[in-house]
Design an enzyme around this catalytic site. Structure first.
Site, PDB file in Angstrom:
ATOM      1  N   ARG A 175       0.853  -1.188   0.000  1.00 45.67           N
ATOM      2  CA  ARG A 175       0.000   0.000   0.000  1.00 45.67           C
ATOM      3  C   ARG A 175       0.890   1.240   0.000  1.00 45.67           C
ATOM      4  NH1 ARG A 175      -3.768  -2.474  -1.468  1.00 45.67           N
ATOM      5  NH2 ARG A 175      -5.723  -2.852  -0.402  1.00 45.67           N
ATOM      6  N   HIS A 201      -1.444   0.604  -9.693  1.00 52.84           N
ATOM      7  CA  HIS A 201      -2.130  -0.279  -8.729  1.00 52.84           C
ATOM      8  C   HIS A 201      -2.767  -1.446  -9.488  1.00 52.84           C
ATOM      9  CE1 HIS A 201      -3.936  -0.378  -4.446  1.00 52.84           C
ATOM     10  NE2 HIS A 201      -3.961  -1.591  -4.966  1.00 52.84           N
TER      11      HIS A 201
HETATM   12  C1  GLV Z   1      -5.580  -4.409  -4.004  1.00 58.49           C
HETATM   13  O1  GLV Z   1      -4.777  -3.611  -3.678  1.00 58.49           O
HETATM   14  C2  GLV Z   1      -6.210  -5.335  -3.101  1.00 58.49           C
HETATM   15  O2  GLV Z   1      -6.187  -5.096  -1.887  1.00 58.49           O
HETATM   16  O3  GLV Z   1      -6.748  -6.345  -3.576  1.00 58.49           O
END
Ligand code: GLV
Length: 312
Positions: A227, A275
């Protein structure tokens, strides 16, 4: 049974409906902001980042399903109904995709794919020999949940040595595992590439910063698929500029999407990805959630439950 859906926004609802109609036709899917929906009729919710306080206003809600493996954006709600099960979405396809991404990222660091991309953008035939094979360098994975373990197995399948570090000790056949703060420095000192697959908790916030980066071998690589809250980006950039790090693949950022003027975009030693490391398809997630609901309805325990004590 009503499942209210916010994940993906209203535009994603038709796709979610099509997916759930294949795997759980008995479920009625409704949009999160549907004004005609009686809040007391809702059994389940599928969300990524619900507005704080909204879940607490659903009086007959029975379980919450996160749209991703990390549920930090849900757990951040101060009014989260903590007595309800909150399920992290970890279908096998998510761990497979994460393993693929981590292998790609580690290999691209070892092969210096970023250097080749920068050269190609300038039509520059920049021939060079990577001075080592991937098998000569150890990958250290921080975070040995389902994704970390799958990534470790896949890297090892490529002949790449892997070690791991986690909060509590894990026993993994044929892999050296370190545990807890006391063993972190020894783990870092052996990690030629550091892969971060930790959950976002108060303990892990800001962890990838100058002190930790300074404990890695000089010229280490970094793969950040946890994260954005884990990292101090200016420290990563400083470590790249000083040669402490040789390259980084960053998939997560404190602010997403990453602002157009962020220096990470143009840095010659950073690969920015949006992401995108591990997003299983909506059908894969629907199948997993439908399976969880069926188990829950039979009174069985749910997998991958968020634990407020651990924070993930
Ligand atoms: C993506 O970041 C997830 O938590 O699946």
């Amino acid at each position: 049974m009503i499942l209210v859906v916010k994940s993906g926004g209203e535009k994603a609802l038709p796709e979610w409906r099509a997916c759930f109609s294949e795997v759980a036709p008995e479920l009625e899917l409704r949009w999160w902001d549907d004004p005609k929906l009686d809040p007391a009729a809702i059994d389940y919710a599928l969300v990524w980042d619900p507005e704080p306080g909204r879940l607490a206003k659903l009086p007959r809600l029975r379980a919450i399903f996160g749209a991703g493996a990390g549920v930090d954006a849900i757990a951040a709600d101060p009014h989260l109904p903590r007595h309800l099960p909150l399920v992290r979405c970890v279908p096998p396809e998510a761990t497979q995709r994460m393993g693929e991404f981590v292998c790609w990222a580690v290999l691209s660091l070892h092969k210096d794919a970023r250097r080749m991309a920068v050269a190609q953008a300038k039509s520059d035939w920049d021939a060079f020999d990577p001075p080592f094979a991937a098998a000569d360098k150890t990958v250290g994975i921080m975070g040995l949940g389902a994704m970390g373990l799958r990534a470790a197995a896949m890297l090892r399948g490529l002949g790449i040595p892997v070690i791991g570090w986690s909060r509590s000790r894990k026993l993994v056949d044929g892999m050296e595992c370190f545990a807890g703060p006391g063993e972190q420095a020894a783990f870092l000192a052996r990690s030629d590439v550091l892969v971060c697959l930790l959950p976002a908790t108060p303990e892990t916030a800001g962890m990838i910063a100058a002190p930790l980066l300074g404990r890695l071998p000089r010229g280490a690589g970094l793969v950040q698929v946890g994260r954005g809250a884990h990292q101090v980006l200016p420290d990563i950039i400083a470590a790249l500029d000083s040669g402490q790090l040789s390259g980084a693949v960053l998939d997560v950022f404190e602010q997403e999407p990453l602002a157009a003027d962020n220096p990470a975009w143009a840095h010659p030693r950073i690969t920015v990805t949006p992401h995108a490391a591990s997003l299983p398809s909506r059908l894969d997630r629907a199948r997993y959630i439908a399976g969880c609901i069926a188990r829950f309805e039979r009174g069985e325990t749910l997998p991958n439950l968020y634990d407020p004590e651990r924070g993930y």
